[in-house]
Write an enzyme that holds these catalytic residues in place. Structure first.
Site, short mmCIF file in Angstrom:
data_model
loop_
_atom_site.label_atom_id
_atom_site.label_comp_id
_atom_site.label_asym_id
_atom_site.label_seq_id
_atom_site.Cartn_x
_atom_site.Cartn_y
_atom_site.Cartn_z
N SER B 125 0.50 -1.14 -0.29
CA SER B 125 0.03 -0.30 -0.47
C SER B 125 0.76 1.52 -0.42
O SER B 125 0.48 2.10 -0.35
CB SER B 125 -0.71 0.22 1.34
OG SER B 125 -0.13 0.47 2.15
N LYS B 162 0.24 4.69 6.90
CA LYS B 162 -0.19 5.28 5.95
C LYS B 162 -0.21 6.23 6.40
O LYS B 162 0.18 7.02 7.35
CB LYS B 162 -1.65 5.17 5.83
CG LYS B 162 -2.43 3.80 6.16
CD LYS B 162 -2.07 3.73 4.03
CE LYS B 162 -3.00 2.14 3.97
NZ LYS B 162 -2.07 0.98 4.81
#
Lengths: 205, 205
Positions: B125, B162
DNA sequence: TCATATACTGTAAAAATATACAGTATAAAT
DNA sequence: ATTTATACTGTATATTTTTACAGTATATGA
C-alpha cells in the site's frame, strides 16, 4: 559541552592514549611524567576541570578511578562509524577525506553481508526500485556481482547506481524509472569499473 | 589457550563486568567483595592463574593494573539491539516478547529523532513512497503527529502504516498506491489509535 | 591597578592497594 | 597413603596513590 583549554585537552588525550595502550587509566603521577609536569597537583587540577566540564568521571578515593565520559576527538567510536559519500558526478567514490560528507555511527553488520560505506543517492533513476533521492545505499566494495544485482559502477568519471546485466561483451546498466534509458556499453570499446554492490538502504523521513 | 577452572572463569567475568561498568579494572579487594571471598589473596591467586593462562595481563606494582588479553565470551554487543516487530494484522504492535521477530544490533540514534522499534512492512500500500514489502520502518512511539506524517495507526485490531491527515473529526489514512483507497474514519463513530510515526527505513537487498 | 583564571611547583599525610607469608580444607591422582 | 592441584582465610607491610594545603608565575579583562 564547554570548551577545553589547550592543556586540559592534552591531559584528556593523555588519559585516552594511556587507556588505549594499557587498558587502565593513568595515575596523576603518570600523567605528569607523560606531559612533563613536576607536581601531581598539576594533573589533579586538570582532571578536576575535565570532570567539571563533563568529559571524564572521577571515582573519588579509587586509584586510577578515571573514566572517559565524552571522548574529545573521535578516538574509537562505540560502534563503528561508516562514511557517507555523495554520489559525485565525477570520479570514483573513494573514501578520501574530501569525499566524505559525514559519518554515521552504525554497525557494519547491520546488513548481513557487511558493507563499507554509504552512498547518498542523487536523481530519480531508481525510483521504481523504491530508491529515492538522498537515500543512503549501503555499499559493499566488491567486483563480484551477478546479473540483477544493484551495483555501483564507474564509467570514465561518472559513478552510477543501476541494476547490473552483462552478456559477454555487452554490459547493460538498467534504471528503475521508465523516463530513463538503459546504459549499454560494449566492453571492447569502453571500460567500466564495478565499485561495489548495494546490500541495503537506509532513509531518514 | 588453556581451559579455565570454574572459579577462574568467574573472576575473569568479574573483571570484565567491572571494567565495562566503571571504565577501570577492580582491585583484589573489590573482586573479593563481588565474589564473596574473604581474603585478597584469593583474588590474587586467581589473577595469577589467569595471567599464566594468557587471559589477562598484570602490570606488577600498579594498582588496578589489569588488562584483558582474551575475553572469555563475547560480552554484550557494543550498540543497542532494537526489536523488529511484524506488522501483525491483529492487535497493537506491542513490544511483548511474542511479537518480536528478531533484534537488530544498531544504534537508536541512527535516525536523528531516535526510535523505539522496527516494523516489518506487509503489503504494497505504500509502494509509491518507496516502501516495499519486508522493509523495516523505524518507528518512534508517539501520539504527536501532524498531517503528512507517515504514521502507524491501529483501528480496532488492525495495524496499518499510512500517511496521516486529520481535519476535525475526519481522519484520513492515505496510502501511496493508486490501487488502494484512502481509509476515512469519523472519529465520533470509531476509535483510532496513533501508535507512533516513522522516522526512517532500512532495507536489505 | 586589582581581581580572576590558568597553569603550574613542592610537600606531606592519609588512604588505597599489591603482595608476600603462613596456614586450612578438599578432591583427584598416584 | 601420599602427593598434587584447587581454593581459599587471615595478617601484615611496603608501596602506590589520592588529595589537601601552601605557594609562584603569567596573562587578561575591569
Amino acid at each position: 559541552m564547554k570548551e577545553l583549554t589547550k592543556q586540559q585537552s592534552k591531559v584528556l588525550a593523555c588519559v585516552e592514549v594511556y587507556l588505549n595502550k594499557t587498558g587502565f587509566p593513568p595515575t596523576r603521577a603518570e600523567i605528569c611524567k607523560e606531559l612533563g609536569f613536576k607536581s601531581p597537583n598539576a594533573a589533579e587540577m586538570h582532571l578536576r576541570a575535565l570532570e567539571k566540564k563533563g568529559y571524564i568521571a572521577i571515582q573519588s578515593g579509587s586509584s586510577r578511578g578515571l573514566s572517559i565520559v565524552k571522548s574529545q576527538q573521535s578516538f574509537e567510536p562505540v560502534s563503528d562509524s561508516v562514511p557517507v559519500i555523495g554520489l559525485v558526478a565525477a570520479g570514483s567514490p573513494t573514501l578520501a577525506e574530501e569525499n566524505i560528507e559525514k559519518r554515521i555511527s552504525c554497525d557494519p553488520s547491520l546488513f548481513a553481508e557487511g558493507f563499507d560505506y554509504f552512498l547518498k543517492v542523487k536523481g530519480l533513476s531508481m525510483i521504481d526500485a523504491g530508491i529515492h533521492e538522498d537515500d543512503l545505499v549501503a555499499v559493499k566494495k566488491t567486483t563480484q556481482v551477478k546479473n540483477g544485482d544493484l551495483v555501483v559502477v564507474r564509467i570514465e568519471d561518472e559513478v552510477t547506481l543501476k541494476y547490473f546485466n552483462q552478456q559477454d561483451h555487452l554490459l547493460e546498466l538498467i534504471p528503475a524509472n521508465k523516463d530513463f534509458s538503459t546504459i549499454k556499453i560494449d566492453l571492447r570499446e569502453q571500460e567500466a569499473f564495478v565499485e561495489g554492490k548495494s546490500v541495503g538502504l537506509i532513509r531518514t523521513h
